[in-house]
Design an enzyme around this catalytic site. Structure first.
Site, PDB file in Angstrom:
ATOM      1  N   ASP A  89       2.707   5.435  -6.668  1.00 42.92           N
ATOM      2  CA  ASP A  89       3.978   5.345  -5.936  1.00 42.92           C
ATOM      3  C   ASP A  89       5.205   5.252  -6.823  1.00 42.92           C
ATOM      4  O   ASP A  89       6.324   5.300  -6.321  1.00 42.92           O
ATOM      5  CB  ASP A  89       3.924   4.114  -5.013  1.00 42.92           C
ATOM      6  CG  ASP A  89       2.913   4.315  -3.915  1.00 42.92           C
ATOM      7  OD1 ASP A  89       1.997   3.480  -3.797  1.00 42.92           O
ATOM      8  OD2 ASP A  89       3.005   5.331  -3.220  1.00 42.92           O
ATOM      9  N   HIS A 108      -2.319  -2.401  -9.537  1.00 41.19           N
ATOM     10  CA  HIS A 108      -3.284  -1.748  -8.642  1.00 41.19           C
ATOM     11  C   HIS A 108      -4.544  -2.599  -8.594  1.00 41.19           C
ATOM     12  O   HIS A 108      -4.937  -3.180  -9.598  1.00 41.19           O
ATOM     13  CB  HIS A 108      -3.630  -0.347  -9.167  1.00 41.19           C
ATOM     14  CG  HIS A 108      -4.252   0.531  -8.131  1.00 41.19           C
ATOM     15  ND1 HIS A 108      -5.591   0.476  -7.823  1.00 41.19           N
ATOM     16  CD2 HIS A 108      -3.712   1.450  -7.309  1.00 41.19           C
ATOM     17  CE1 HIS A 108      -5.853   1.340  -6.862  1.00 41.19           C
ATOM     18  NE2 HIS A 108      -4.733   1.947  -6.526  1.00 41.19           N
ATOM     19  N   HIS A 125       0.861  -1.196   0.000  1.00 39.96           N
ATOM     20  CA  HIS A 125       0.000   0.000   0.000  1.00 39.96           C
ATOM     21  C   HIS A 125       0.890   1.237   0.000  1.00 39.96           C
ATOM     22  O   HIS A 125       1.703   1.390  -0.902  1.00 39.96           O
ATOM     23  CB  HIS A 125      -0.940  -0.106   1.212  1.00 39.96           C
ATOM     24  CG  HIS A 125      -2.028   0.912   1.289  1.00 39.96           C
ATOM     25  ND1 HIS A 125      -2.427   1.712   0.258  1.00 39.96           N
ATOM     26  CD2 HIS A 125      -2.840   1.250   2.338  1.00 39.96           C
ATOM     27  CE1 HIS A 125      -3.420   2.495   0.645  1.00 39.96           C
ATOM     28  NE2 HIS A 125      -3.687   2.242   1.914  1.00 39.96           N
TER      29      HIS A 125
HETATM   30  C1  SDX Z   1      -1.418   2.096  -3.316  1.00 36.31           C
HETATM   31  O1  SDX Z   1      -6.157   0.705  -3.108  1.00 36.31           O
HETATM   32  C2  SDX Z   1      -5.669   1.895  -3.393  1.00 36.31           C
HETATM   33  O2  SDX Z   1      -6.341   2.757  -3.874  1.00 36.31           O
HETATM   34  C3  SDX Z   1      -4.207   2.084  -2.971  1.00 36.31           C
HETATM   35  C4  SDX Z   1      -3.564   3.410  -3.400  1.00 36.31           C
HETATM   36  C5  SDX Z   1      -4.173   4.604  -2.662  1.00 36.31           C
HETATM   37  O3  SDX Z   1      -4.045   5.704  -3.172  1.00 36.31           O
HETATM   38  O4  SDX Z   1      -4.664   4.405  -1.527  1.00 36.31           O
HETATM   39  O5  SDX Z   1      -3.699   3.592  -4.796  1.00 36.31           O
HETATM   40  C6  SDX Z   1      -2.067   3.406  -3.055  1.00 36.31           C
HETATM   41  O6  SDX Z   1      -1.378   1.272  -2.445  1.00 36.31           O
HETATM   42  C7  SDX Z   1      -0.888   1.813  -4.704  1.00 36.31           C
HETATM   43  C8  SDX Z   1      -0.303   0.367  -4.830  1.00 36.31           C
HETATM   44  C9  SDX Z   1       1.104   0.387  -4.282  1.00 36.31           C
HETATM   45  N1  SDX Z   1       1.645  -1.004  -4.219  1.00 36.31           N
HETATM   46  C10 SDX Z   1       2.594  -1.403  -5.062  1.00 36.31           C
HETATM   47  O7  SDX Z   1       3.056  -0.727  -5.997  1.00 36.31           O
HETATM   48  C11 SDX Z   1       3.139  -2.791  -4.750  1.00 36.31           C
HETATM   49  C12 SDX Z   1       3.251  -3.609  -6.039  1.00 36.31           C
HETATM   50  N2  SDX Z   1       1.905  -3.930  -6.488  1.00 36.31           N
HETATM   51  C13 SDX Z   1       1.315  -5.202  -6.144  1.00 36.31           C
HETATM   52  O8  SDX Z   1       1.697  -5.654  -4.885  1.00 36.31           O
HETATM   53  C14 SDX Z   1      -0.163  -5.307  -6.505  1.00 36.31           C
HETATM   54  O9  SDX Z   1      -0.282  -4.833  -7.775  1.00 36.31           O
HETATM   55  C15 SDX Z   1      -1.206  -4.647  -5.623  1.00 36.31           C
HETATM   56  C16 SDX Z   1      -1.074  -5.056  -4.196  1.00 36.31           C
HETATM   57  C17 SDX Z   1      -1.107  -3.177  -5.722  1.00 36.31           C
HETATM   58  C18 SDX Z   1      -2.565  -5.101  -6.139  1.00 36.31           C
HETATM   59  O10 SDX Z   1      -2.642  -6.446  -5.919  1.00 36.31           O
HETATM   60  P1  SDX Z   1      -3.974  -7.270  -6.292  1.00 36.31           P
HETATM   61  O11 SDX Z   1      -5.057  -6.394  -6.794  1.00 36.31           O
HETATM   62  O12 SDX Z   1      -4.298  -8.150  -5.140  1.00 36.31           O
HETATM   63  O13 SDX Z   1      -3.517  -8.044  -7.545  1.00 36.31           O
HETATM   64  P2  SDX Z   1      -2.977  -9.516  -7.542  1.00 36.31           P
HETATM   65  O14 SDX Z   1      -1.959  -9.681  -6.474  1.00 36.31           O
HETATM   66  O15 SDX Z   1      -4.163 -10.427  -7.566  1.00 36.31           O
HETATM   67  O16 SDX Z   1      -2.187  -9.585  -8.945  1.00 36.31           O
HETATM   68  C19 SDX Z   1      -2.844 -10.012 -10.125  1.00 36.31           C
HETATM   69  C20 SDX Z   1      -1.721 -10.648 -10.955  1.00 36.31           C
HETATM   70  C21 SDX Z   1      -0.943 -11.725 -10.199  1.00 36.31           C
HETATM   71  O17 SDX Z   1      -0.385 -12.577 -11.192  1.00 36.31           O
HETATM   72  P3  SDX Z   1      -1.203 -13.977 -11.535  1.00 36.31           P
HETATM   73  O18 SDX Z   1      -1.406 -14.699 -10.222  1.00 36.31           O
HETATM   74  O19 SDX Z   1      -2.516 -13.512 -12.174  1.00 36.31           O
HETATM   75  O20 SDX Z   1      -0.294 -14.685 -12.504  1.00 36.31           O
HETATM   76  O21 SDX Z   1      -0.735  -9.634 -11.275  1.00 36.31           O
HETATM   77  C22 SDX Z   1       0.504  -9.957 -10.676  1.00 36.31           C
HETATM   78  C23 SDX Z   1       0.213 -10.973  -9.592  1.00 36.31           C
HETATM   79  O22 SDX Z   1       1.345 -11.792  -9.378  1.00 36.31           O
HETATM   80  N3  SDX Z   1       1.046  -8.709 -10.134  1.00 36.31           N
HETATM   81  C24 SDX Z   1       2.314  -8.340 -10.226  1.00 36.31           C
HETATM   82  C25 SDX Z   1       2.360  -7.070  -9.637  1.00 36.31           C
HETATM   83  N4  SDX Z   1       1.156  -6.721  -9.198  1.00 36.31           N
HETATM   84  C26 SDX Z   1       0.330  -7.749  -9.506  1.00 36.31           C
HETATM   85  N5  SDX Z   1       3.399  -8.962 -10.740  1.00 36.31           N
HETATM   86  C27 SDX Z   1       4.571  -8.282 -10.673  1.00 36.31           C
HETATM   87  N6  SDX Z   1       4.711  -7.041 -10.134  1.00 36.31           N
HETATM   88  C28 SDX Z   1       3.615  -6.420  -9.603  1.00 36.31           C
HETATM   89  N7  SDX Z   1       3.735  -5.216  -9.067  1.00 36.31           N
END
Ligand code: SDX
Length: 425
Positions: A365, A307, A266
């Site tokens: 971010d 996201h 997050h």
């Molecule tokens: C913020 O919610 C909000 O509004 C938050 C925010 C706000 O203003 O409050 O916008 C702020 O928190 C932004 C997000 C910051 N976090 C990151 O940048 C961390 C990296 N991102 C990931 O951890 C992830 O994308 C999340 C946590 C942000 C979202 O995760 P989800 O929605 O639970 O998605 P998921 O884990 O189900 O991923 C779907 C697929 C998966 O692959 P498969 O299982 O389908 O093969 O996408 C892949 C994931 O492995 N994936 C990534 C990835 N993010 C998702 N693979 C590599 N790198 C990534 N960053």
């Protein structure tokens, strides 16, 4: 509400269950499943991927189109034409303020930027090496000790007073977290300065000399705060709402939001992005890290990418990328190697099927940390700055919930543990 309905047909039941469907002013409609508990079934949605936890009028996100509206105003227009305090007023009150209303709001904020001198003593208990988010969550929760007893959360004026205090004091507390870590004296807010100028001055000023704050840097800080101000029912805002639903005071509720924001999935991602870019170290190593991000056996994820809601560009990332170029140019570091790695990484990721198939784009971010680092702000303070920006959103949602009928949040579960068994005789 609405005369639309959904029907749920459960195996083994004669009659389908009618569930009301409600339409918002825009976006997905919702199915009201509250009656299911009396039918003996729960919905199941770990991570709340398909769950609307509340009604709200504050922020709307269209993740597929990459649209973010605050009380209907597009974030791009607010970033260009508004200010952090004007957006704070908008989030709290529902409409943009008149010039007189804005001046009065800014004046109220100005006269609440100082914190009780006793708060200075809190910091003496922290090691210099304490993470700033550990200090911030503690001191914001500690504000309850100063205001809890004279705060009636059912009184709209008391709620607004708490909102003013929190928006005004967060920059001061954020700067104090930084100063404590570097062993410098705290700098008091100056009423002649704007909120953003004050923040930069409280960070980098010393009692030994006058500090002049670059207008470009002050504007960039104000816009960064504005871009972080609110984001619908994200994890930390939902935490604030859940804490608020028990009747906790707003200072304790925001401390819980700060704790939730700290996680690298997050708000902690901005710090994690800089650590990632520094680890990559050179454009020649980007491919190696992209492979790691795609490797299911590797826990590494591309920080600042992806996201839960945006399956398109996060509109805030686009604005911040523009500010990045301006600030780096102003500071004469436009050939910042980390910025060059970030731009190349973004380009290669967006050309990669893995990221395209999963609709993974840069989020808020991805670039923010590069700006903050260029300003000389340590990565450990990045999420504190995110929390400072998010304060008006957190308190606006808390206030919105308390301004309407609400119930204590109490989710259920799918129990998969031991069924009843007797203690051995
Ligand atoms: C913020 O919610 C909000 O509004 C938050 C925010 C706000 O203003 O409050 O916008 C702020 O928190 C932004 C997000 C910051 N976090 C990151 O940048 C961390 C990296 N991102 C990931 O951890 C992830 O994308 C999340 C946590 C942000 C979202 O995760 P989800 O929605 O639970 O998605 P998921 O884990 O189900 O991923 C779907 C697929 C998966 O692959 P498969 O299982 O389908 O093969 O996408 C892949 C994931 O492995 N994936 C990534 C990835 N993010 C998702 N693979 C590599 N790198 C990534 N960053």
């Amino acid at each position: 509400m609405s005369d639309k309905k959904a029907q749920l047909v459960l195996d083994g039941r004669e009659k389908p269950i009618d569930l009301p469907v409600y339409e918002g002013s825009t976006g997905p409609s919702v199915i009201d499943v509250r009656s299911l508990v009396s039918e003996g079934v729960f919905t199941y949605d770990p991570g709340f991927v398909s769950t609307a936890a509340c009604d709200s009028n504050i922020t709307y996100i269209d993740g597929n189109a990459g649209i973010l509206l605050h009380r209907g105003y597009p974030i791009e227009q607010l970033a260009e034409k508004s200010s952090f305090l004007e957006v704070s007023y908008l989030l709290l009150n529902g409409d943009l303020p008149s010039p007189q209303e804005l001046a009065s709001f800014e004046e109220k904020i100005r006269y609440h930027t100082m914190v009780d001198e006793q708060i200075h003593e809190f910091f003496k208990g922290f090691p210099r090496t304490a993470h700033p988010m550990a200090m911030l969550s503690a001191v914001v929760g500690g504000l309850s000790a100063f205001y809890h007893d004279d705060l009636d959360i059912d009184n709209a004026d008391h709620r607004m007073q708490a909102a003013i205090r929190l928006i005004a004091k967060m920059p001061t507390l954020a700067a104090m977290c930084y100063k404590h870590g570097i062993g410098q004296p705290f700098i008091y807010p100056q009423n002649k300065m704007s909120l953003a100028e004050n923040f930069v001055n409280m960070l980098f000023g010393t009692p030994c000399e006058e500090t002049t704050v670059s207008p470009v840097i002050a504007k960039a800080v104000d816009t960064l705060f504005l871009l972080h101000a609110d984001h619908e029912q994200n994890a930390s805002t939902s935490t604030v709402r859940l804490a608020g639903s028990t009747g906790s005071n707003p200072y304790a509720c925001l401390a819980s939001g700060i704790a939730a924001l700290w996680g690298p999935a997050h708000g902690g991602a901005n710090e994690a992005v800089l650590d990632m870019l520094s680890k990559i170290g050179d454009e020649s190593r980007i491919d190696e890290f992209l492979l790691k991000a795609k490797d299911k056996n590797d826990p590494f994820r591309l920080m600042g990418f992806g996201h839960r809601v945006y399956k398109n560009y996060d509109p805030r990332a686009t604005v911040i990328r523009g500010i990045c170029a301006e600030v780096l140019d102003e500071l004469g570091v436009d050939n910042d190697p980390l910025f060059k790695i970030a731009r190349k990484l973004e380009k290669l990721a967006l050309e990669d099927d893995y990221f395209n198939e999963r609709k993974l784009f840069p989020n808020v971010d991805f670039y923010s940390g590069i700006i903050l680092k260029a300003m000389g702000i340590p990565t450990s303070l990045f999420t504190v700055i995110f929390a400072t920006g998010r304060t008006p959103g957190w308190i606006a949602h808390w206030n919105e919930m308390l301004s309407n009928p609400y119930k204590i949040g109490r989710p259920r579960q799918l129990y998969k543990g031991e069924t009843k068994r007797d203690y051995p005789a």
